[in-house]
Design a protein around this motif. Structure first.
Motif, mmCIF file in Angstrom:
data_model
loop_
_atom_site.group_PDB
_atom_site.id
_atom_site.type_symbol
_atom_site.label_atom_id
_atom_site.label_comp_id
_atom_site.label_asym_id
_atom_site.label_seq_id
_atom_site.Cartn_x
_atom_site.Cartn_y
_atom_site.Cartn_z
ATOM 1 N N GLU A 1 39.050 28.000 43.565
ATOM 2 C CA GLU A 1 38.300 26.552 43.131
ATOM 3 C C GLU A 1 38.178 25.162 44.537
ATOM 4 O O GLU A 1 37.084 24.426 43.862
ATOM 5 C CB GLU A 1 38.644 26.398 41.531
ATOM 6 N N GLN B 1 42.091 29.431 41.427
ATOM 7 C CA GLN B 1 42.344 28.092 41.158
ATOM 8 C C GLN B 1 42.148 27.600 43.124
ATOM 9 O O GLN B 1 41.882 26.342 43.308
ATOM 10 C CB GLN B 1 43.662 26.993 40.490
ATOM 11 N N ASN C 1 42.294 23.996 30.817
ATOM 12 C CA ASN C 1 42.972 23.002 32.767
ATOM 13 C C ASN C 1 44.267 22.233 31.781
ATOM 14 O O ASN C 1 45.822 22.099 32.296
ATOM 15 C CB ASN C 1 42.983 22.202 33.965
ATOM 16 N N GLY D 1 46.353 22.651 39.184
ATOM 17 C CA GLY D 1 45.061 22.448 37.456
ATOM 18 C C GLY D 1 44.716 20.976 37.418
ATOM 19 O O GLY D 1 43.312 20.824 37.442
ATOM 20 N N ILE E 1 41.838 19.776 40.199
ATOM 21 C CA ILE E 1 40.858 20.733 40.206
ATOM 22 C C ILE E 1 39.878 20.217 38.815
ATOM 23 O O ILE E 1 38.855 19.915 38.623
ATOM 24 C CB ILE E 1 40.654 22.115 39.466
ATOM 25 N N GLN F 1 44.662 33.294 37.333
ATOM 26 C CA GLN F 1 45.135 32.435 38.126
ATOM 27 C C GLN F 1 45.316 30.956 38.628
ATOM 28 O O GLN F 1 44.015 30.447 39.295
ATOM 29 C CB GLN F 1 45.743 31.072 36.370
#
Length: 299
Positions: A132, A129, A196, A263, A266, A125
């Motif tokens: 991303e 992240q 998220n 999160g 994002i 994860q």
């Protein structure tokens, strides 16, 4: 002589000022510069004030670059820590299984494997992240809008967290239960945002708490999606900072604070690409609500 002094004195002072700035590596901290009269309008005084203003601007830019570099270094430091923590745990449990697995009961072996899998999940994860967020900041993510049923996406999304909420005794609900709203958005990106936000809510909601995903109609053919929890809440002075990835990383291990890792940053980036905006309301010790808008397909 007097006429010459009127022009040469400011130039001499300016030359000294420039030398001071250069010697201080363009830092104006604790550097005393000459004061140029704003009442005098001759070209020498005007030039002096202009150059001094330019030096001030250069100094501000250096400070901004230094601060940005400091934040990037802090982000990398804390991300390295966040990566090492599950990695070290994973390595430790796998070493025990490798060296002493035959001495462990079947239940102990299963528990060690489950912890190892959980750590793998955390690593996966975090790595996703990091990539991303980098793609978002570099403008490398494209949006493919389509029409779909928002309710179906919400229920598909929360189904992934059924075991997590059951383990903590959290009540996760959708309001209204029959959530039949056609929307126009990027379904994959919206699923990422919802995941998220729900994951963030679960991590910061205590046992026997509650989380609700609500959809409300607004004006101008807009829908508002809310994800609220009865978690630890966020201090009012920190509400504007929680979407900053540097802030999140540097404070992610402080007790009593609601943190979303990368999160939330994002979520903000993805929603911005979909012409939406994320908002937050929170009360310390009582809970938090994140909300964003989506265009509803016209009938």
């Amino acid at each position: 002589m007097l006429f010459t002094a009127i022009f040469t004195n400011p130039i001499q002072r300016l030359a000294k000022d420039v030398s001071k700035i250069e010697a201080a590596n363009y830092s104006l901290n604790d550097t005393k510069l000459s004061i140029y009269s704003t009442q005098k309008s001759n070209e020498v005084h005007s030039l002096s004030r202009t150059i001094q203003a330019m030096l001030t601007r250069i100094n501000e830019q250096f400070k901004a670059l230094e601060q940005g570099d400091k934040q990037r270094k802090e982000l990398l430091t804390h991300l390295s820590h966040d990566l090492r923590t599950p990695l070290a745990s994973l390595q430790g449990f796998l070493e025990v299984l490798n060296q002493s697995g035959d001495k462990l009961s079947a239940q102990e072996q299963q528990e060690y494997l489950q912890v190892s899998l959980n750590n793998c999940g955390q690593l996966k994860q975090l790595i996703e992240q990091i990539f991303e967020l980098a793609h978002l900041e570099n403008g490398e993510i494209s949006i493919n809008k389509e029409t779909f049923n928002l309710g179906e996406l919400i229920y598909d999304c929360i189904a992934k967290f059924s075991l997590a909420v059951e383990k903590k005794g959290i009540n996760l609900s959708v309001e209204p239960e029959i959530c039949d709203f056609p929307v126009i958005a990027d379904i994959a990106k919206l699923e990422r945002v919802l995941s998220n936000l729900v994951d963030n809510a679960i991590r910061h909601t205590p046992r026997d708490g509650s989380i609700a995903v609500r959809v409300k109609r607004g004006d101008d053919n807009q829908l508002f999606v809310q994800v609220s929890d009865t978690g630890v809440g966020i201090k009012h002075e920190e509400l504007n900072a929680i979407f900053d990835p540097h802030y999140q990383a540097s404070n992610s291990n402080k007790a009593g604070r609601q943190q979303g890792g990368l999160g939330l940053a994002i979520c903000r980036g993805l929603l911005k690409l979909m012409d939406s905006e994320i908002n937050v309301q929170s009360e310390l010790g009582k809970g938090t609500m994140f909300s964003f808008n989506l265009p509803q397909k016209k009938a």
